[in-house]
Design a protein around this motif. Sequence first.
Motif, PDB file in Angstrom:
ATOM      1  N   GLY A 151      44.451  44.189  34.263  1.00  0.00           N
ATOM      2  CA  GLY A 151      45.180  44.982  33.285  1.00  0.00           C
ATOM      3  C   GLY A 151      44.592  46.362  33.135  1.00  0.00           C
ATOM      4  N   ASP A 152      44.982  47.045  32.058  1.00  0.00           N
ATOM      5  CA  ASP A 152      44.484  48.404  31.806  1.00  0.00           C
ATOM      6  C   ASP A 152      42.979  48.421  31.586  1.00  0.00           C
ATOM      7  N   ASP A 153      42.435  47.349  31.078  1.00  0.00           N
ATOM      8  CA  ASP A 153      40.998  47.287  30.789  1.00  0.00           C
ATOM      9  C   ASP A 153      40.188  46.750  31.966  1.00  0.00           C
ATOM     10  N   GLY A 154      40.818  46.614  33.133  1.00  0.00           N
ATOM     11  CA  GLY A 154      40.108  46.101  34.293  1.00  0.00           C
ATOM     12  C   GLY A 154      40.466  44.646  34.578  1.00  0.00           C
ATOM     13  N   VAL A 155      39.508  43.928  35.108  1.00  0.00           N
ATOM     14  CA  VAL A 155      39.735  42.538  35.509  1.00  0.00           C
ATOM     15  C   VAL A 155      38.892  41.612  34.639  1.00  0.00           C
ATOM     16  N   SER A 156      39.504  40.575  34.118  1.00  0.00           N
ATOM     17  CA  SER A 156      38.760  39.617  33.302  1.00  0.00           C
ATOM     18  C   SER A 156      37.781  38.838  34.178  1.00  0.00           C
ATOM     19  N   PRO A 157      36.666  38.395  33.611  1.00  0.00           N
ATOM     20  CA  PRO A 157      35.658  37.682  34.414  1.00  0.00           C
ATOM     21  C   PRO A 157      36.046  36.242  34.690  1.00  0.00           C
ATOM     22  N   LEU A 158      35.446  35.697  35.715  1.00  0.00           N
ATOM     23  CA  LEU A 158      35.577  34.278  36.029  1.00  0.00           C
ATOM     24  C   LEU A 158      34.167  33.715  36.151  1.00  0.00           C
ATOM     25  N   TYR A 159      33.931  32.602  35.500  1.00  0.00           N
ATOM     26  CA  TYR A 159      32.614  31.968  35.553  1.00  0.00           C
ATOM     27  C   TYR A 159      32.694  30.754  36.480  1.00  0.00           C
ATOM     28  N   TYR A 160      31.723  30.651  37.376  1.00  0.00           N
ATOM     29  CA  TYR A 160      31.712  29.508  38.285  1.00  0.00           C
ATOM     30  C   TYR A 160      30.350  28.832  38.248  1.00  0.00           C
ATOM     31  N   THR A 161      30.357  27.525  38.415  1.00  0.00           N
ATOM     32  CA  THR A 161      29.133  26.727  38.373  1.00  0.00           C
ATOM     33  C   THR A 161      28.987  25.956  39.673  1.00  0.00           C
ATOM     34  N   LEU A 162      27.821  26.142  40.328  1.00  0.00           N
ATOM     35  CA  LEU A 162      27.521  25.416  41.559  1.00  0.00           C
ATOM     36  C   LEU A 162      26.729  24.162  41.214  1.00  0.00           C
ATOM     37  N   SER A 163      27.126  23.039  41.776  1.00  0.00           N
ATOM     38  CA  SER A 163      26.430  21.793  41.495  1.00  0.00           C
ATOM     39  C   SER A 163      25.102  21.686  42.235  1.00  0.00           C
ATOM     40  N   ASP A 164      24.889  22.583  43.198  1.00  0.00           N
ATOM     41  CA  ASP A 164      23.641  22.577  43.977  1.00  0.00           C
ATOM     42  C   ASP A 164      23.454  23.968  44.574  1.00  0.00           C
ATOM     43  N   ASP A 165      22.288  24.230  45.129  1.00  0.00           N
ATOM     44  CA  ASP A 165      22.068  25.505  45.803  1.00  0.00           C
ATOM     45  C   ASP A 165      22.988  25.618  47.013  1.00  0.00           C
ATOM     46  N   ALA A 166      23.514  26.815  47.231  1.00  0.00           N
ATOM     47  CA  ALA A 166      24.411  27.043  48.368  1.00  0.00           C
ATOM     48  C   ALA A 166      23.787  28.057  49.323  1.00  0.00           C
ATOM     49  N   THR A 167      24.167  27.971  50.565  1.00  0.00           N
ATOM     50  CA  THR A 167      23.719  28.957  51.552  1.00  0.00           C
ATOM     51  C   THR A 167      24.784  30.024  51.762  1.00  0.00           C
ATOM     52  N   GLU A 168      26.022  29.687  51.456  1.00  0.00           N
ATOM     53  CA  GLU A 168      27.108  30.669  51.506  1.00  0.00           C
ATOM     54  C   GLU A 168      28.240  30.220  50.596  1.00  0.00           C
ATOM     55  N   ALA A 169      28.942  31.213  50.071  1.00  0.00           N
ATOM     56  CA  ALA A 169      30.075  30.921  49.188  1.00  0.00           C
ATOM     57  C   ALA A 169      31.058  32.080  49.260  1.00  0.00           C
ATOM     58  N   MET A 170      32.339  31.755  49.226  1.00  0.00           N
ATOM     59  CA  MET A 170      33.392  32.766  49.313  1.00  0.00           C
ATOM     60  C   MET A 170      34.394  32.560  48.186  1.00  0.00           C
ATOM     61  N   ALA A 171      34.889  33.668  47.672  1.00  0.00           N
ATOM     62  CA  ALA A 171      35.945  33.634  46.661  1.00  0.00           C
ATOM     63  C   ALA A 171      37.232  34.145  47.296  1.00  0.00           C
ATOM     64  N   TYR A 172      38.287  33.358  47.174  1.00  0.00           N
ATOM     65  CA  TYR A 172      39.585  33.708  47.742  1.00  0.00           C
ATOM     66  C   TYR A 172      40.537  34.012  46.586  1.00  0.00           C
ATOM     67  N   ILE A 173      41.106  35.225  46.568  1.00  0.00           N
ATOM     68  CA  ILE A 173      41.967  35.648  45.467  1.00  0.00           C
ATOM     69  C   ILE A 173      43.424  35.641  45.935  1.00  0.00           C
ATOM     70  N   TYR A 174      44.282  34.984  45.143  1.00  0.00           N
ATOM     71  CA  TYR A 174      45.698  34.853  45.477  1.00  0.00           C
ATOM     72  C   TYR A 174      46.554  35.456  44.357  1.00  0.00           C
ATOM     73  N   ASP A 175      47.685  36.060  44.750  1.00  0.00           N
ATOM     74  CA  ASP A 175      48.600  36.586  43.738  1.00  0.00           C
ATOM     75  C   ASP A 175      49.500  35.469  43.231  1.00  0.00           C
ATOM     76  N   GLU A 176      50.434  35.828  42.352  1.00  0.00           N
ATOM     77  CA  GLU A 176      51.285  34.814  41.731  1.00  0.00           C
ATOM     78  C   GLU A 176      52.246  34.158  42.717  1.00  0.00           C
ATOM     79  N   ASP A 177      52.441  34.776  43.878  1.00  0.00           N
ATOM     80  CA  ASP A 177      53.299  34.195  44.915  1.00  0.00           C
ATOM     81  C   ASP A 177      52.513  33.294  45.858  1.00  0.00           C
ATOM     82  N   GLY A 178      51.180  33.208  45.631  1.00  0.00           N
ATOM     83  CA  GLY A 178      50.358  32.367  46.483  1.00  0.00           C
ATOM     84  C   GLY A 178      49.858  33.059  47.734  1.00  0.00           C
ATOM     85  N   SER A 179      50.042  34.368  47.822  1.00  0.00           N
ATOM     86  CA  SER A 179      49.587  35.127  48.992  1.00  0.00           C
ATOM     87  C   SER A 179      48.136  35.559  48.799  1.00  0.00           C
ATOM     88  N   LEU A 180      47.346  35.447  49.848  1.00  0.00           N
ATOM     89  CA  LEU A 180      45.940  35.857  49.799  1.00  0.00           C
ATOM     90  C   LEU A 180      45.870  37.378  49.772  1.00  0.00           C
TER      91      LEU A 180
END
Length: 233
Positions: free
Chosen positions: A113-142
């Motif tokens: 929105g006008d104030d930017g992007v709201s945050p998202l909090y994520y919790t890992l159940s264990d240590d990770a060596t790599e992680a990726m966030a995939y963002i999709y629009d309302e039509d389901g397109s990456l």
Amino acid sequence: MRKRRRCMETESILQSSAYTTTSTDTATPSNELDDDAFMTLFIAQLENQDPLNPMDNTDMLAQLAQFTTVEQLSSMNENIASMLDQSNAQVINSAVSYIGLDVVAEGDQVSVGDDGVSPLYYTLSDDATEAMAYIYDEDGSLVDTVALTDLTEGEHTFQWNGLNSDDEQVAKGNYSVGIIALDDQGDFISVSTLCQGTVVGMSAQNGTTVFELSDGRTVNMMSVTDVYTNSAS
């Protein structure tokens, strides 16, 4: 003749119990006997029984016991209905008190929105060596893929910049975020996500109370984990 008259009286009572008369004198079938109809029928049965072959006491007690059980069940249903009404009223009153407050709840959507992007909090159940966030629009397109750097076990914050994979500003609206994390063995790690927003309304959906956020997102009331005073107020 007296026995026939009594049989006719009993039949008349049965017929009056099985039908109710409307204001236009039209008979309407009914499948239930109320208290008065049951007692009237029971007394008529006693009065018109054969003196030489009266009703067995066991049968009479069984009928009375059945009537008492039905009465108790009816009263129980009324009490349960009353309790549900009171519970629903309490839920509504509690939900209304959230309006105007910021909540953190289970969810995978962020708002641009006008104030930017709201945050998202994520919790890992264990240590990770790599992680990726995939963002999709309302039509389901990456629209974008972001490599995450906070890979230790526990809660982290993902703050998307609102740019697509071509570094162009995306349109205002709500976007879903899917996070995939792998450990050092290449196995998937469980990831849970929370979103944040300001409550502006509420509604009932599929028997649950849902909060409507100011940016159009919705979260389940039962999934709220934290509540804050709106910093903009």
